[in-house]
Scaffold this active site. Structure first.
Site, mmCIF file in Angstrom:
data_model
loop_
_atom_site.group_PDB
_atom_site.id
_atom_site.type_symbol
_atom_site.label_atom_id
_atom_site.label_comp_id
_atom_site.label_asym_id
_atom_site.label_seq_id
_atom_site.Cartn_x
_atom_site.Cartn_y
_atom_site.Cartn_z
ATOM 1 N N ARG A 230 -3.942 -3.494 7.748
ATOM 2 C CA ARG A 230 -2.586 -2.964 7.788
ATOM 3 C C ARG A 230 -2.475 -1.922 8.897
ATOM 4 O O ARG A 230 -3.398 -1.126 9.113
ATOM 5 C CB ARG A 230 -2.218 -2.302 6.449
ATOM 6 C CG ARG A 230 -2.077 -3.250 5.280
ATOM 7 C CD ARG A 230 -0.832 -4.120 5.395
ATOM 8 N NE ARG A 230 -0.619 -4.945 4.210
ATOM 9 C CZ ARG A 230 -1.130 -6.142 4.023
ATOM 10 N NH1 ARG A 230 -1.910 -6.670 4.962
ATOM 11 N NH2 ARG A 230 -0.869 -6.834 2.930
ATOM 12 N N GLU A 259 5.486 -2.677 14.072
ATOM 13 C CA GLU A 259 5.382 -3.988 14.715
ATOM 14 C C GLU A 259 6.703 -4.450 15.304
ATOM 15 O O GLU A 259 6.737 -5.401 16.083
ATOM 16 C CB GLU A 259 4.813 -5.002 13.735
ATOM 17 C CG GLU A 259 3.377 -4.639 13.325
ATOM 18 C CD GLU A 259 2.667 -5.714 12.526
ATOM 19 O OE1 GLU A 259 3.324 -6.693 12.114
ATOM 20 O OE2 GLU A 259 1.442 -5.577 12.327
ATOM 21 N N HIS A 279 -0.608 -9.804 15.082
ATOM 22 C CA HIS A 279 -0.645 -10.062 13.639
ATOM 23 C C HIS A 279 -0.885 -11.546 13.355
ATOM 24 O O HIS A 279 -0.094 -12.222 12.697
ATOM 25 C CB HIS A 279 0.652 -9.600 12.968
ATOM 26 C CG HIS A 279 0.466 -9.261 11.514
ATOM 27 N ND1 HIS A 279 1.151 -8.261 10.884
ATOM 28 C CD2 HIS A 279 -0.345 -9.795 10.562
ATOM 29 C CE1 HIS A 279 0.784 -8.183 9.610
ATOM 30 N NE2 HIS A 279 -0.123 -9.103 9.401
#
Length: 530
Positions: A230, A259, A279
């Site tokens: 994370r 993000e 990601h």
């Protein structure tokens, strides 16, 4: 029966469900479009693109189950679904292999300078000596978080000849040693021994900023870091500085604090060896198929009269059990949350005692609520269905007893948490049907509302203690809602506790300032679900 599959979900899902229901596969739709057609469907399956709002759920008069082909359910209104009695399921393990392999891939790419070397060759250069890397063989990999992903990363790393150190306060020494790793019970004994460090923990108040400049300087010079868990677990500014100063030899990062605005990520300013990916941890063909199959199987089971293996809300508890104790569910969960957050060590046993009127009832739903409270303070994705399974898998014993002694309350639930560091006791009760209170903490009889933000301040009973604590809280712009200061029954006792309802969270700086007050012992910030 009819099932709607929307978003881009692997076609295997529809084939699994077809024996029990008619399946319509449609493109991603707006809320308004979905509201028009959802009344005809018994189940809905989505990925992340479709936002399953309360309006859509309200319109879904026949909905029995909503499935999210992925790990999270942030795009589904869980409260609305729960109130309607609709089961919500996901696939918590579908991306385990993908995330594990991505971690290993990033570690290898970083160690061998794959990215800059590949770019160099594409530019027509031949710079072999410039990109000399390091081997993983005989190096020490430190794993923070030993869940399914951390465990698989460790298995692969062992096969590569690495030595494994594991830090996870919620995993026992026996589990780690059986795996073949070395159990580390304190991060101060962990940082300086690792050549590589990878994190596999949820983002919680205890893990945010876990790797920062203060801890980086405790690591070996030349350490290499990996984060596929994370964003925010590693402080991005501190990591940037450590790489630019060459204290950290390399990093591989797949997740970021923001993000949606990765263009402004500090890590883009790194001059050293860093591998950045967008990601991609769960982005494999197999992972997307796995989550589709997993959720489709659960939808098929529920529509056939069976159960769901990964339900994330309460309807999977039978109504006949839930109804008699439903008023106590929230205080039971809060009691579990509080007891674990003021305790220390690896959990061995959870002892749950039902007092008064509760002693005559089936308290299984309350036991599950306590487990959810305890485990969700440590882990992501804990719900009323999977909490007992998680507790069992972690070797936590559950002991349930009953007592007719009710004191001042019609019903009370007391939780005793037994760890390798000692015992902690918290009791919760209802003053009336809708007035919950925390009524006991260890030897102290108290009475305070369980609210989202609490401060627990053990202290020596002497003049000005309340004023000093309140002064620090006020200086940090935190408002006090209420306070309960309690001394033990013995009037000669010199120790007391403060339980303080506050309006916002407490950062480490404020907590440290409170702990420096003479006479204060190990204060804790408590975060409850209310």
């Amino acid at each position: 029966m009819k099932v709607l599959i929307t978003d881009k979900i692997n076609e295997a899902a529809g084939k699994i469900i077809e024996p029990v229901a008619d399946v319509d596969v449609l493109p991603t739709m707006s809320e308004e479009e979905l509201i028009k057609i959802i009344p005809q469907y018994d189940a809905l399956m989505v990925r992340s693109q479709t936002k399953v709002t309360s309006k859509i759920i309200e319109a879904g008069k026949n909905l029995k189950i909503i499935g999210r082909a992925g790990v999270g359910v942030d795009n589904i209104d869980l409260n609305a679904a729960t109130q309607r009695g609709i089961i919500v399921v996901n696939s918590p393990d579908g991306n385990t292999m993908a995330a594990s392999e991505h971690t290993i891939a990033l570690m290898l790419a970083m160690a061998r300078n794959i990215v800059p070397a590949a770019l160099s060759v594409r530019e027509g250069k031949w710079e072999r000596s410039k990109f000399t890397g390091v081997e993983l063989f005989k190096k020490t990999l430190g794993i923070i978080g030993f869940g399914k992903i951390g465990h698989h990363v460790g298995e692969v790393a062992k096969a590569l000849g690495m030595k494994i150190l594991i830090y996870d306060p919620f995993t026992s020494r026996e589990v780690v040693e059986k795996f073949g790793g070395e159990y580390i019970d304190n991060l101060d004994n962990f940082w300086g021994r690792c050549d590589f460090i990878t994190v596999h923990v949820p983002k919680t108040k205890d893990t945010i900023n876990m790797i920062n400049k203060d801890n980086i300087v405790k690591m070996k010079k030349g350490v290499r870091l990996i984060n596929c868990a994370r964003g925010g677990i590693i402080n991005e500014n501190d990591l940037k500085d450590a790489i630019n100063s060459e204290y950290v030899a390399g990093a591989a990062v797949d997740v970021y604090e923001n993000e949606k605005d990765v263009a402004n990520c500090p890590l883009l300013q790194c001059s050293g060896n860093i591998v950045l990916t967008p990601h991609l941890g769960a982005s494999t063909t197999e992972a997307q198929m796995n989550v589709a199959i997993d959720v489709a199987e659960q939808i098929k089971s529920v529509l056939s009269g069976g159960s769901a293996s990964s339900a994330v809300n309460i309807p999977s508890l039978r109504p006949d059990k839930l109804e008699p104790v439903k008023d106590y569910m929230q205080i039971a969960e809060n009691t579990g949350e509080l007891v674990v957050q003021i305790s220390n060590g690896v959990i061995k046993t959870i002892e749950i005692t039902a007092d008064g009127d509760l002693a005559d009832l089936d308290i299984q739903p309350l036991e599950v609520a306590v487990l959810k409270g305890v485990l969700s303070s440590m882990l992501e994705g804990v719900n009323y269905v999977n909490a007992p399974v998680i507790a069992k898998n972690r070797g936590i014993d559950i002991v349930s007893t009953r007592s007719k002694t009710n004191g001042n309350f019609a019903g009370k639930i007391t939780v005793k948490l037994v760890t390798d560091k000692g015992d902690t006791v918290v009791g919760g009760a209802l003053i009336t049907k809708d007035i919950p209170r925390i009524v006991k903490i260890n030897e102290y009889e108290t009475s305070i509302r369980p609210e989202k933000h609490l401060l627990f301040v053990p202290h020596t009973n002497k003049p000005s203690m309340i004023a000093q604590v309140a002064k620090v809280i006020g200086e940090n712009n935190i408002n006090i809602g209420s306070m309960n200061v309690v001394q033990k029954n013995d009037r000669h006792e010199t120790e007391s506790i403060m339980l303080i309802n506050i309006d916002s969270s407490v950062d480490e700086k404020t907590l440290n300032a409170i702990s420096k007050i003479d006479g204060v012992h190990n204060p804790k910030y408590i975060n409850l679900t209310v």
